[in-house]
Design a protein around this motif. Structure first.
Motif, PDB file in Angstrom:
ATOM      1  N   SER A 142     -10.362  -2.117  -5.691  1.00 49.14           N
ATOM      2  CA  SER A 142      -9.031  -1.582  -6.000  1.00 49.14           C
ATOM      3  C   SER A 142      -8.887  -0.122  -5.585  1.00 49.14           C
ATOM      4  O   SER A 142      -7.830   0.281  -5.079  1.00 49.14           O
ATOM      5  CB  SER A 142      -8.730  -1.730  -7.492  1.00 49.14           C
ATOM      6  OG  SER A 142      -9.686  -1.018  -8.265  1.00 49.14           O
ATOM      7  N   TYR A 145      -8.684   0.300  -1.701  1.00 51.23           N
ATOM      8  CA  TYR A 145      -7.417  -0.325  -1.291  1.00 51.23           C
ATOM      9  C   TYR A 145      -6.244   0.602  -1.571  1.00 51.23           C
ATOM     10  O   TYR A 145      -5.387   0.838  -0.707  1.00 51.23           O
ATOM     11  CB  TYR A 145      -7.245  -1.643  -2.054  1.00 51.23           C
ATOM     12  CG  TYR A 145      -5.989  -2.416  -1.715  1.00 51.23           C
ATOM     13  CD1 TYR A 145      -5.997  -3.399  -0.724  1.00 51.23           C
ATOM     14  CD2 TYR A 145      -4.786  -2.182  -2.386  1.00 51.23           C
ATOM     15  CE1 TYR A 145      -4.846  -4.119  -0.415  1.00 51.23           C
ATOM     16  CE2 TYR A 145      -3.640  -2.885  -2.090  1.00 51.23           C
ATOM     17  CZ  TYR A 145      -3.668  -3.855  -1.107  1.00 51.23           C
ATOM     18  OH  TYR A 145      -2.526  -4.552  -0.800  1.00 51.23           O
ATOM     19  N   ARG A 146      -6.220   1.176  -2.781  1.00 55.12           N
ATOM     20  CA  ARG A 146      -5.123   2.072  -3.161  1.00 55.12           C
ATOM     21  C   ARG A 146      -5.130   3.345  -2.315  1.00 55.12           C
ATOM     22  O   ARG A 146      -4.069   3.813  -1.888  1.00 55.12           O
ATOM     23  CB  ARG A 146      -5.231   2.419  -4.644  1.00 55.12           C
ATOM     24  CG  ARG A 146      -4.238   3.468  -5.134  1.00 55.12           C
ATOM     25  CD  ARG A 146      -4.327   3.650  -6.634  1.00 55.12           C
ATOM     26  NE  ARG A 146      -5.686   3.830  -7.090  1.00 55.12           N
ATOM     27  CZ  ARG A 146      -6.346   4.985  -7.023  1.00 55.12           C
ATOM     28  NH1 ARG A 146      -5.774   6.049  -6.489  1.00 55.12           N
ATOM     29  NH2 ARG A 146      -7.581   5.085  -7.487  1.00 55.12           N
ATOM     30  N   TYR A 149      -3.816   2.631   1.149  1.00 56.22           N
ATOM     31  CA  TYR A 149      -2.359   2.489   1.105  1.00 56.22           C
ATOM     32  C   TYR A 149      -1.671   3.852   1.022  1.00 56.22           C
ATOM     33  O   TYR A 149      -0.745   4.149   1.791  1.00 56.22           O
ATOM     34  CB  TYR A 149      -1.935   1.623  -0.085  1.00 56.22           C
ATOM     35  CG  TYR A 149      -0.444   1.621  -0.306  1.00 56.22           C
ATOM     36  CD1 TYR A 149       0.401   0.932   0.566  1.00 56.22           C
ATOM     37  CD2 TYR A 149       0.128   2.339  -1.351  1.00 56.22           C
ATOM     38  CE1 TYR A 149       1.774   0.956   0.394  1.00 56.22           C
ATOM     39  CE2 TYR A 149       1.490   2.361  -1.527  1.00 56.22           C
ATOM     40  CZ  TYR A 149       2.314   1.665  -0.658  1.00 56.22           C
ATOM     41  OH  TYR A 149       3.670   1.710  -0.823  1.00 56.22           O
ATOM     42  N   TYR A 184      -9.225  -8.735  -1.507  1.00 55.57           N
ATOM     43  CA  TYR A 184      -8.423  -8.042  -2.524  1.00 55.57           C
ATOM     44  C   TYR A 184      -6.936  -8.062  -2.145  1.00 55.57           C
ATOM     45  O   TYR A 184      -6.070  -8.136  -3.011  1.00 55.57           O
ATOM     46  CB  TYR A 184      -8.908  -6.603  -2.684  1.00 55.57           C
ATOM     47  CG  TYR A 184      -8.300  -5.896  -3.873  1.00 55.57           C
ATOM     48  CD1 TYR A 184      -8.702  -6.213  -5.167  1.00 55.57           C
ATOM     49  CD2 TYR A 184      -7.310  -4.926  -3.709  1.00 55.57           C
ATOM     50  CE1 TYR A 184      -8.134  -5.579  -6.265  1.00 55.57           C
ATOM     51  CE2 TYR A 184      -6.741  -4.294  -4.800  1.00 55.57           C
ATOM     52  CZ  TYR A 184      -7.159  -4.625  -6.068  1.00 55.57           C
ATOM     53  OH  TYR A 184      -6.589  -4.006  -7.161  1.00 55.57           O
ATOM     54  N   GLU A 185      -6.662  -8.017  -0.854  1.00 51.78           N
ATOM     55  CA  GLU A 185      -5.273  -8.088  -0.387  1.00 51.78           C
ATOM     56  C   GLU A 185      -4.623  -9.406  -0.816  1.00 51.78           C
ATOM     57  O   GLU A 185      -3.422  -9.436  -1.123  1.00 51.78           O
ATOM     58  CB  GLU A 185      -5.235  -7.961   1.140  1.00 51.78           C
ATOM     59  CG  GLU A 185      -3.869  -8.166   1.779  1.00 51.78           C
ATOM     60  CD  GLU A 185      -2.870  -7.094   1.380  1.00 51.78           C
ATOM     61  OE1 GLU A 185      -1.750  -7.469   0.945  1.00 51.78           O
ATOM     62  OE2 GLU A 185      -3.186  -5.901   1.483  1.00 51.78           O
ATOM     63  N   LYS A 186      -5.407 -10.473  -0.877  1.00 50.93           N
ATOM     64  CA  LYS A 186      -4.858 -11.771  -1.286  1.00 50.93           C
ATOM     65  C   LYS A 186      -4.325 -11.716  -2.710  1.00 50.93           C
ATOM     66  O   LYS A 186      -3.392 -12.452  -3.048  1.00 50.93           O
ATOM     67  CB  LYS A 186      -5.930 -12.853  -1.154  1.00 50.93           C
ATOM     68  CG  LYS A 186      -6.338 -13.144   0.293  1.00 50.93           C
ATOM     69  CD  LYS A 186      -7.441 -14.179   0.356  1.00 50.93           C
ATOM     70  CE  LYS A 186      -7.867 -14.442   1.785  1.00 50.93           C
ATOM     71  NZ  LYS A 186      -8.981 -15.421   1.881  1.00 50.93           N
ATOM     72  N   GLU A 187      -4.911 -10.862  -3.549  1.00 56.32           N
ATOM     73  CA  GLU A 187      -4.414 -10.691  -4.914  1.00 56.32           C
ATOM     74  C   GLU A 187      -3.184  -9.798  -4.940  1.00 56.32           C
ATOM     75  O   GLU A 187      -2.226 -10.059  -5.670  1.00 56.32           O
ATOM     76  CB  GLU A 187      -5.502 -10.072  -5.790  1.00 56.32           C
ATOM     77  CG  GLU A 187      -6.761 -10.898  -5.941  1.00 56.32           C
ATOM     78  CD  GLU A 187      -7.801 -10.183  -6.781  1.00 56.32           C
ATOM     79  OE1 GLU A 187      -7.418  -9.232  -7.512  1.00 56.32           O
ATOM     80  OE2 GLU A 187      -8.983 -10.555  -6.718  1.00 56.32           O
ATOM     81  N   GLN A 188      -3.212  -8.723  -4.131  1.00 55.65           N
ATOM     82  CA  GLN A 188      -2.142  -7.729  -4.182  1.00 55.65           C
ATOM     83  C   GLN A 188      -0.895  -8.139  -3.400  1.00 55.65           C
ATOM     84  O   GLN A 188       0.226  -7.856  -3.799  1.00 55.65           O
ATOM     85  CB  GLN A 188      -2.671  -6.391  -3.634  1.00 55.65           C
ATOM     86  CG  GLN A 188      -3.806  -5.804  -4.437  1.00 55.65           C
ATOM     87  CD  GLN A 188      -3.389  -5.478  -5.856  1.00 55.65           C
ATOM     88  OE1 GLN A 188      -2.417  -4.758  -6.081  1.00 55.65           O
ATOM     89  NE2 GLN A 188      -4.113  -6.028  -6.834  1.00 55.65           N
ATOM     90  N   ARG A 189      -1.117  -8.746  -2.248  1.00 57.31           N
ATOM     91  CA  ARG A 189      -0.015  -9.216  -1.382  1.00 57.31           C
ATOM     92  C   ARG A 189       0.992  -8.105  -1.077  1.00 57.31           C
ATOM     93  O   ARG A 189       2.199  -8.292  -1.158  1.00 57.31           O
ATOM     94  CB  ARG A 189       0.690 -10.417  -2.025  1.00 57.31           C
ATOM     95  CG  ARG A 189      -0.208 -11.653  -2.115  1.00 57.31           C
ATOM     96  CD  ARG A 189       0.522 -12.836  -2.674  1.00 57.31           C
ATOM     97  NE  ARG A 189       0.944 -12.627  -4.048  1.00 57.31           N
ATOM     98  CZ  ARG A 189       1.640 -13.510  -4.767  1.00 57.31           C
ATOM     99  NH1 ARG A 189       2.005 -14.652  -4.213  1.00 57.31           N
ATOM    100  NH2 ARG A 189       1.964 -13.250  -6.016  1.00 57.31           N
ATOM    101  N   ARG A 190       0.448  -6.952  -0.698  1.00 51.50           N
ATOM    102  CA  ARG A 190       1.311  -5.823  -0.343  1.00 51.50           C
ATOM    103  C   ARG A 190       1.257  -5.504   1.141  1.00 51.50           C
ATOM    104  O   ARG A 190       1.867  -4.546   1.601  1.00 51.50           O
ATOM    105  CB  ARG A 190       0.910  -4.590  -1.164  1.00 51.50           C
ATOM    106  CG  ARG A 190       1.265  -4.743  -2.644  1.00 51.50           C
ATOM    107  CD  ARG A 190       0.646  -3.672  -3.492  1.00 51.50           C
ATOM    108  NE  ARG A 190       1.078  -2.335  -3.128  1.00 51.50           N
ATOM    109  CZ  ARG A 190       0.630  -1.223  -3.727  1.00 51.50           C
ATOM    110  NH1 ARG A 190      -0.254  -1.320  -4.694  1.00 51.50           N
ATOM    111  NH2 ARG A 190       1.059  -0.049  -3.359  1.00 51.50           N
ATOM    112  N   ILE A 266       6.158   2.522  -1.679  1.00 54.77           N
ATOM    113  CA  ILE A 266       6.541   1.700  -2.837  1.00 54.77           C
ATOM    114  C   ILE A 266       8.048   1.791  -3.095  1.00 54.77           C
ATOM    115  O   ILE A 266       8.700   0.762  -3.323  1.00 54.77           O
ATOM    116  CB  ILE A 266       5.728   2.113  -4.075  1.00 54.77           C
ATOM    117  CG1 ILE A 266       4.269   1.691  -3.894  1.00 54.77           C
ATOM    118  CG2 ILE A 266       6.302   1.477  -5.347  1.00 54.77           C
ATOM    119  CD1 ILE A 266       3.361   2.099  -5.020  1.00 54.77           C
TER     120      ILE A 266
END
Length: 345
Positions: A142, A145-146, A149, A184-190, A266
């Motif tokens: 996480s 990933y953050r 982004y 992890y992207e599969k969970e976030q889908r952003r 965002i």
């Protein structure tokens, strides 16, 4: 006294002359090998400089610090590490504790992977964002990933350091690191880590066998990057001179591409999603029969807020845009509840 000495990126062969003098005059020399790989030949070279045995400094020893600090009270002690000594926060903390105990400290800096990898790839240093570490623990994905982004939204580049376990002889492979982020992207889908994301794998920088490979993640999958150490760089906005330099310095499996161009903030994502939803809800309420006259005034104000949101977004004022959408949504939501209309997500 406690000296912090960096070996640079090429091991003992790249130790600065001033550092050699400090090591030669030291009464005790600790070698820290938990931040990156130190070879046996480097250890032997350091032993020759020190004129005696080098003391291995495991992570727990540096984090605890007691032995090193106790010796530094009365002896000239040196802590040698790969790269620059203050790339590791553990070393900075040890220096702080030494200062609190009135133990004099000295520093001899050397090349760091954070600066050298960026320069070798031809990227601009002033465009570097926050650095992150990728570990083999999927639950820890996480944070990188953050950070990726946030850096992409601001147009900045991200250096990803990869986990190294000295005791287990484990160095996280770049392909596995990217795989963890994809999962992890599969969970976030952003849409942050996709097959189209352009990445750079910098391997063995400053050493024999240096290698820089770049391309979309889809092209990097299954690629053999060779022996560690490795670092991963996720470029943000690319100036044309960076693209040219990267093409010249790296083996590019794909043409360099700007990752920031496709990365909405965002607020942009929220405005894009919620403005149409609120407008659809307004149309649903307007189509109802027997609406009280005051409904028209409320809907008119909601429409003003939506237009404000789009104008704020156009000016780059994302927070105000989100607030305006929220006000519009609140007004329409109140009318919806008054008429018993279920909210459409």
């Amino acid at each position: 006294m406690l000296w912090f000495v960096g070996m640079g990126l090429a091991g003992a062969g790249s130790i600065p002359a001033d550092a050699k003098n400090v090591i030669e005059q030291a009464e005790m020399v600790y070698l820290e090998g938990f931040t990156s790989i130190v070879t046996e030949s480097d250890e032997r070279a350091l032993e020759e400089m020190a004129g005696g045995k080098i003391i291995p400094a495991r992570r727990w020893m540096v984090e605890d610090g007691k032995e090193i600090l106790d010796n530094a009270r009365t002896k000239k002690v040196v802590l040698v590490s790969y790269g620059d000594p203050y790339t590791a926060t553990t070393h900075i903390e040890l220096r702080t504790r030494a200062a609190e105990l009135n133990i004099p400290t000295g520093s001899i800096h050397a090349a760091s992977i954070l600066a050298s990898a960026v320069g070798e790839c031809g990227l601009h240093h002033y465009k570097m964002g926050r650095t992150a570490t990728v570990t083999r623990d999927p639950r820890a994905a996480s944070t990188p990933y953050r950070i990726i982004y946030e850096n992409l939204v601001s147009g900045s580049h991200t250096v990803l350091l990869l986990e190294y376990d000295q005791d287990g002889g484990f160095f996280l492979d770049p392909g596995d690191a990217l795989g963890l982020l994809i999962e992890y992207e599969k969970e976030q889908r952003r849409g942050v880590i996709t097959d189209e994301l352009f990445a750079v794998i910098a391997s063995r920088i400053g050493m024999k066998g240096q290698s820089i490979v770049a391309g979309r993640i889809s092209s990097l999958k299954g690629y053999d990057f060779g022996a560690p150490p490795h670092a991963v760089i996720i470029p943000g906005g690319l100036h044309f001179t960076e693209s040219e330099a990267l093409s010249a310095s790296a083996k590019c499996l794909d043409a360099p591409s700007d990752n920031s161009e496709r990365m909405p903030s965002i607020p942009q994502q929220m405005v894009k999603k919620y403005v149409p939803m609120v407008r659809d809800a307004m149309k649903t309420i307007e189509a109802l029969e027997d609406n009280p006259p005051e409904y028209g005034h409320v809907l008119e104000n909601a429409g003003h807020y939506l237009r404000d949101a789009e104008e704020f977004m156009g000016k780059g004022e994302g927070e105000l845009a989100v607030l305006s959408v929220g006000y519009a949504d609140g007004l329409v939501d109140a009318l919806r509840m008054a008429r018993g209309i279920d909210r459409v997500q």
